[in-house]
Design a protein around this motif. Structure first.
Motif, mmCIF file in Angstrom:
data_model
loop_
_atom_site.group_PDB
_atom_site.id
_atom_site.type_symbol
_atom_site.label_atom_id
_atom_site.label_comp_id
_atom_site.label_asym_id
_atom_site.label_seq_id
_atom_site.Cartn_x
_atom_site.Cartn_y
_atom_site.Cartn_z
ATOM 1 N N THR A 67 -44.561 12.025 46.369
ATOM 2 C CA THR A 67 -44.621 12.059 44.907
ATOM 3 C C THR A 67 -44.184 10.734 44.325
ATOM 4 N N ALA A 68 -44.688 10.432 43.148
ATOM 5 C CA ALA A 68 -44.302 9.204 42.461
ATOM 6 C C ALA A 68 -42.989 9.427 41.742
ATOM 7 N N GLN A 69 -42.411 8.358 41.229
ATOM 8 C CA GLN A 69 -41.178 8.485 40.474
ATOM 9 C C GLN A 69 -41.436 9.320 39.230
ATOM 10 N N PRO A 70 -40.417 10.122 38.809
ATOM 11 C CA PRO A 70 -40.608 10.977 37.639
ATOM 12 C C PRO A 70 -40.805 10.168 36.378
ATOM 13 N N SER A 71 -41.452 10.786 35.411
ATOM 14 C CA SER A 71 -41.664 10.136 34.133
ATOM 15 C C SER A 71 -40.325 9.742 33.522
ATOM 16 N N GLY A 72 -40.153 8.474 33.245
ATOM 17 C CA GLY A 72 -38.898 7.992 32.678
ATOM 18 C C GLY A 72 -37.882 7.640 33.739
ATOM 19 N N GLY A 73 -38.089 8.105 35.004
ATOM 20 C CA GLY A 73 -37.167 7.783 36.078
ATOM 21 C C GLY A 73 -35.782 8.343 35.843
ATOM 22 N N SER A 74 -34.834 7.828 36.594
ATOM 23 C CA SER A 74 -33.437 8.204 36.401
ATOM 24 C C SER A 74 -32.708 7.016 35.808
ATOM 25 N N LYS A 75 -31.621 7.300 35.134
ATOM 26 C CA LYS A 75 -30.831 6.202 34.597
ATOM 27 C C LYS A 75 -29.358 6.558 34.680
ATOM 28 N N ALA A 76 -28.514 5.684 34.158
ATOM 29 C CA ALA A 76 -27.072 5.818 34.331
ATOM 30 C C ALA A 76 -26.549 7.181 33.909
ATOM 31 N N ALA A 77 -27.051 7.736 32.813
ATOM 32 C CA ALA A 77 -26.541 9.016 32.321
ATOM 33 C C ALA A 77 -26.798 10.140 33.319
ATOM 34 N N ASP A 78 -27.954 10.127 33.977
ATOM 35 C CA ASP A 78 -28.274 11.168 34.949
ATOM 36 C C ASP A 78 -27.353 11.090 36.164
ATOM 37 N N VAL A 79 -27.152 9.872 36.669
ATOM 38 C CA VAL A 79 -26.277 9.676 37.820
ATOM 39 C C VAL A 79 -24.841 10.049 37.456
ATOM 40 N N ALA A 80 -24.399 9.647 36.276
ATOM 41 C CA ALA A 80 -23.040 9.964 35.844
ATOM 42 C C ALA A 80 -22.844 11.470 35.722
ATOM 43 N N LYS A 127 -25.607 17.343 44.670
ATOM 44 C CA LYS A 127 -25.423 16.495 45.849
ATOM 45 C C LYS A 127 -26.761 16.020 46.416
ATOM 46 N N GLY A 128 -27.766 16.877 46.339
ATOM 47 C CA GLY A 128 -29.087 16.474 46.793
ATOM 48 C C GLY A 128 -29.619 15.303 45.984
ATOM 49 N N TRP A 129 -29.451 15.366 44.666
ATOM 50 C CA TRP A 129 -29.874 14.247 43.814
ATOM 51 C C TRP A 129 -29.076 12.988 44.117
ATOM 52 N N LEU A 130 -27.772 13.114 44.247
ATOM 53 C CA LEU A 130 -26.939 11.942 44.511
ATOM 54 C C LEU A 130 -27.299 11.285 45.837
ATOM 55 N N ASP A 131 -27.609 12.080 46.838
ATOM 56 C CA ASP A 131 -28.037 11.524 48.125
ATOM 57 C C ASP A 131 -29.272 10.654 47.943
ATOM 58 N N MET A 132 -30.237 11.121 47.165
ATOM 59 C CA MET A 132 -31.476 10.373 46.956
ATOM 60 C C MET A 132 -31.274 9.146 46.077
ATOM 61 N N TRP A 133 -30.288 9.221 45.196
ATOM 62 C CA TRP A 133 -29.996 8.071 44.343
ATOM 63 C C TRP A 133 -29.050 7.083 45.024
ATOM 64 N N GLY A 134 -28.523 7.430 46.195
ATOM 65 C CA GLY A 134 -27.584 6.540 46.886
ATOM 66 C C GLY A 134 -26.253 6.470 46.184
ATOM 67 N N ALA A 135 -25.841 7.570 45.565
ATOM 68 C CA ALA A 135 -24.588 7.597 44.817
ATOM 69 C C ALA A 135 -23.658 8.658 45.390
ATOM 70 N N GLU A 136 -22.370 8.544 45.065
ATOM 71 C CA GLU A 136 -21.354 9.474 45.538
ATOM 72 C C GLU A 136 -20.749 10.235 44.352
ATOM 73 N N PRO A 137 -20.296 11.468 44.566
ATOM 74 C CA PRO A 137 -19.584 12.186 43.496
ATOM 75 C C PRO A 137 -18.285 11.460 43.148
ATOM 76 N N LEU A 138 -17.770 11.705 41.969
ATOM 77 C CA LEU A 138 -16.455 11.181 41.616
ATOM 78 C C LEU A 138 -15.401 11.859 42.489
ATOM 79 N N PRO A 139 -14.218 11.259 42.633
ATOM 80 C CA PRO A 139 -13.167 11.846 43.471
ATOM 81 C C PRO A 139 -12.718 13.208 42.959
#
Length: 221
Positions: A67-80, A127-139
């Motif tokens: 699949t292609a990247q979603p419309s609008g993609g992800s940005k800082a607010a989604d990852v946060a 966690k599934g989204w964070l894995d794909m974004w290469g990000a970690e949960p907050l402590p």
């Protein structure tokens, strides 16, 4: 006193009937959205290794699905949003597990069990989204709207029976309202449709929880 209220016809909120109850919302939101892109945002912290969970296997990367990247993609607010909600929900899980052995009223134990199931499902989605974004949960125990300090959790763990019930209900009202605040921020600032849909579902589900908790709290006063 609560038993007397029941005999008098007041009753406690019924989570098994028509009354709202905690329900996992992550699966429905995730399935209705496109797979998030892998582009990192300024707020995303690259992970040096996998989080060690099995969620990544259940959530294929864009390359695996084609699949292609979603419309609008992800940005800082989604990852946060995802980074915050994992530890936020984990604290709700911790309090729910305390209720399994310390609650005095069966209603509190049943409510907490449903909270645990719902939060676990949503944590897997985040966690599934964070894995794909290469990000970690907050402590764990990161200060956020509605969360309790470690001292407050330890104090709750020392209670049992009616005193536990009263404190747990009060803390969960605060906790749910904090999560609703985070979800509304995602609705306003997010770009990834999956996260925005989950934020809407979270606001609805947790709003119903707060109403039920306040109904029960009125019986305790």
């Amino acid at each position: 006193m609560l038993a007397a209220a029941l005999l008098a016809g007041c009753g406690t909120p019924d989570l098994t009937g028509e009354a709202p109850s905690p329900a996992p919302v992550g699966q429905a939101a995730a399935s209705s959205a496109t797979t998030p892109g892998t582009e990192l945002t300024p707020e995303a912290t690259p992970s040096s290794e996998s989080t060690g969970t099995s969620e990544a296997a259940d959530n294929p990367t864009p390359d695996e699905t084609g699949t292609a990247q979603p419309s609008g993609g992800s940005k800082a607010a989604d990852v946060a949003f995802a980074r915050q909600m994992v530890p936020h929900h984990l604290q709700a899980l911790e309090m729910a597990r305390l209720a399994q052995t310390r609650a005095g009223d069966p209603w509190v134990g049943q409510f907490a069990a449903k909270v645990a199931t719902a939060r676990d499902t949503d944590i897997r989605t985040f966690k599934g989204w964070l894995d794909m974004w290469g990000a970690e949960p907050l402590p764990r125990d990161h200060a956020m709207p509605g969360t309790q300090t470690r001292a407050e959790i330890e104090a709750l763990a020392k209670l049992s029976g009616p005193s536990f019930d009263q404190k747990y209900v009060a803390l969960m009202i605060k906790h749910d309202n904090g999560a609703i605040k985070l979800a509304r921020t995602e609705q306003a600032e997010g770009a990834f449709e999956g996260a925005k849909a989950l934020a809407v579902a979270t606001t609805t589900s947790l709003g119903a929880e707060v109403k039920e908790l306040k109904k029960y709290q009125a019986l305790l006063d």
